[in-house]
Design an enzyme around this catalytic site. Structure first.
Site, PDB file in Angstrom:
ATOM      1  CB  SER A   1      -0.896   0.003   1.237  1.00  0.00           C
ATOM      2  OG  SER A   1      -1.414   1.301   1.423  1.00  0.00           O
TER       3      SER A   1
ATOM      4  CG  HIS B   1      -3.772  -1.440  -1.970  1.00  0.00           C
ATOM      5  ND1 HIS B   1      -4.896  -2.141  -2.352  1.00  0.00           N
ATOM      6  CD2 HIS B   1      -4.159  -0.660  -0.931  1.00  0.00           C
ATOM      7  CE1 HIS B   1      -5.913  -1.811  -1.577  1.00  0.00           C
ATOM      8  NE2 HIS B   1      -5.503  -0.899  -0.705  1.00  0.00           N
TER       9      HIS B   1
ATOM     10  CG  ASP C   1      -5.079   2.546   0.592  1.00  0.00           C
ATOM     11  OD1 ASP C   1      -6.021   1.749   0.476  1.00  0.00           O
ATOM     12  OD2 ASP C   1      -3.946   2.215   1.003  1.00  0.00           O
TER      13      ASP C   1
ATOM     14  CG  MET D   1      -8.400   7.217   2.142  1.00  0.00           C
ATOM     15  SD  MET D   1      -7.706   7.120   3.795  1.00  0.00           S
ATOM     16  CE  MET D   1      -6.774   5.597   3.674  1.00  0.00           C
TER      17      MET D   1
ATOM     18  CG  HIS E   1      -9.165   0.351  -0.951  1.00  0.00           C
ATOM     19  ND1 HIS E   1      -8.593   0.077   0.275  1.00  0.00           N
ATOM     20  CD2 HIS E   1     -10.504   0.406  -0.726  1.00  0.00           C
ATOM     21  CE1 HIS E   1      -9.535  -0.032   1.197  1.00  0.00           C
ATOM     22  NE2 HIS E   1     -10.708   0.186   0.618  1.00  0.00           N
TER      23      HIS E   1
ATOM     24  CG  MET F   1     -11.369   3.473   1.632  1.00  0.00           C
ATOM     25  SD  MET F   1      -9.813   3.341   2.541  1.00  0.00           S
ATOM     26  CE  MET F   1      -8.677   3.382   1.159  1.00  0.00           C
TER      27      MET F   1
ATOM     28  CG  MET G   1     -11.831  -2.734   4.567  1.00  0.00           C
ATOM     29  SD  MET G   1     -10.311  -2.332   3.679  1.00  0.00           S
ATOM     30  CE  MET G   1      -9.324  -1.533   4.965  1.00  0.00           C
TER      31      MET G   1
ATOM     32  CG  ASP H   1      -6.288  -2.871   2.690  1.00  0.00           C
ATOM     33  OD1 ASP H   1      -5.241  -2.648   3.326  1.00  0.00           O
ATOM     34  OD2 ASP H   1      -6.864  -1.996   1.999  1.00  0.00           O
TER      35      ASP H   1
HETATM   36  C1  DX5 Z   1      -6.479   1.512   5.202  1.00  0.00           C
HETATM   37  C2  DX5 Z   1      -5.924   1.170   3.841  1.00  0.00           C
HETATM   38  C3  DX5 Z   1      -4.833   0.191   3.829  1.00  0.00           C
HETATM   39  C4  DX5 Z   1      -3.621   0.588   4.640  1.00  0.00           C
HETATM   40  C5  DX5 Z   1      -2.896  -0.657   5.021  1.00  0.00           C
HETATM   41  O1  DX5 Z   1      -7.645   2.229   5.034  1.00  0.00           O
HETATM   42  O2  DX5 Z   1      -6.965   0.637   3.027  1.00  0.00           O
HETATM   43  O3  DX5 Z   1      -4.466  -0.142   2.497  1.00  0.00           O
HETATM   44  O4  DX5 Z   1      -2.751   1.455   3.964  1.00  0.00           O
HETATM   45  O5  DX5 Z   1      -1.822  -0.321   5.835  1.00  0.00           O
HETATM   46  P1  DX5 Z   1      -1.228  -1.330   6.900  1.00  0.00           P
HETATM   47  O6  DX5 Z   1      -0.727  -2.523   6.155  1.00  0.00           O
HETATM   48  O7  DX5 Z   1      -0.156  -0.533   7.565  1.00  0.00           O
HETATM   49  O8  DX5 Z   1      -2.349  -1.696   7.850  1.00  0.00           O
HETATM   50 ZN    ZN Z   2      -6.456  -0.165   1.030  1.00  0.00          ZN
END
Ligand code: DX5
Ligand code: ZN
Length: 213
Positions: free
Chosen positions: A6, A31, A33, A35, A64, A66, A135, A173
Site C-alpha cells: 500500500s 495498492h 488508497d 480517501m 481502493h 474510500m 478490510m 487489507d
Molecule cells: C487503510 C488502507 C490500507 C492501509 C494498510 O484504510 O486501506 O491499504 O494502507 O496499511 P497497513 O498494512 O499498515 O495496515
Molecule cells: Zn487499502
C-alpha cells in the site's frame, strides 16, 4: 499468495523511488488508497498523484476507493487503466450497476467489505466480481492492528466463491504481516495488501517475499 504493497505508507517525498523499489522487489500489484475525507476521516491522493504512481509503476495498479461518490471517482481514475478498482458496499446504492460500469471501462471490478459487513451481503453480486477485498482494519489509516474476525469471515467467503464464482479472488487489507500471513493463506485468501509492514522494513524485498508464501 500475491502481495500488493500500500502506497499510503510510502515516503511521499520520494514517491517515484519507493514505487520503483517495490516493483523491482517483486510485488504483484501496487495498492493505491483513495480517501475523500467524507467516507473515511482521512484525505489522500487524487488523479495527479495517482497518474505519477502509474507512470513509475511497472506492476498493475489496485485502486481502493474510500469515497462517497464512487461513480465520479471511477470515471476520474479509469483513464489510468488500473487492473482493479474496488469500492465499498457500505457506500453504494447501486453496486450491480457500478460493477457493470467498471467492467465496461476495461477494468476488473472489486467490492470492499468493512470489518462489520457479512460476506452474505454480496452473495448476489459475487458472480459478477473479479475480487472481494476484506478490510482487516477500519479503513482510513495505515499502521493499525489486524482484526482477527476477518479469518472466519474469509473462510466463509472462500466457501461461497468456490460454489458461486471460483475465479473471484479474495484480498485482505490492513495490519497484514508475517504474523498472520499463514492464517490468511489457510482460509483461502489470494492477495494481501501490506503498507507499514513492507515500507517500515529495512529490506522491502525480504518483507514482500516473506508474505509470498
Ligand atoms: C487503510 C488502507 C490500507 C492501509 C494498510 O484504510 O486501506 O491499504 O494502507 O496499511 P497497513 O498494512 O499498515 O495496515
Ligand atoms: Zn487499502
Amino acid at each position: 499468495m500475491k502481495v500488493a504493497p500500500s502506497v499510503l505508507s510510502a515516503d511521499f517525498g520520494n514517491l517515484q523511488r519507493d514505487i520503483e523499489e517495490i516493483c523491482s522487489a517483486g510485488c504483484d500489484l501496487v495498492h493505491v488508497d483513495v480517501m475523500d475525507g467524507h467516507f473515511v476521516p482521512n484525505l489522500t491522493i487524487g488523479p495527479v498523484v495517482v497518474s505519477a504512481i502509474a507512470k513509475a509503476a511497472t506492476k498493475p495498479l489496485d485502486i481502493h476507493l474510500m469515497v462517497q461518490n464512487n461513480t465520479f471517482f471511477v470515471e476520474l481514475f479509469a483513464p489510468l487503466k488500473p487492473e482493479y478498482i474496488s469500492f465499498h458496499i457500505e457506500e453504494e446504492k447501486h453496486p450491480h450497476r457500478l460493477i457493470q460500469k467498471i467492467r465496461s471501462l476495461g477494468i476488473k471490478p472489486a467490492i470492499v467489505l468493512n470489518p462489520h459487513t457479512p460476506p452474505e451481503s454480496i452473495e448476489f453480486l459475487l458472480a459478477d466480481l473479479d475480487m472481494v477485498l476484506l478490510m482487516s482494519v477500519n479503513p482510513g489509516f495505515g499502521g493499525q492492528s489486524f482484526i482477527d474476525s476477518v479469518i472466519p469471515k474469509a473462510k466463509r467467503l472462500s466457501a461461497m466463491r468456490d460454489t458461486i464464482n471460483p475465479n473471484c479472488l479474495i484480498e485482505v487489507d490492513g495490519g497484514v504481516s508475517d504474523k498472520n500471513i499463514q492464517a490468511l493463506k489457510d482460509v483461502g485468501v489470494d492477495i494481501v495488501v501490506a503498507g507499514s509492514y513492507v515500507f517500515n522494513h529495512t529490506d522491502k524485498k525480504q518483507a514482500i517475499q516473506s508474505l509470498q508464501i
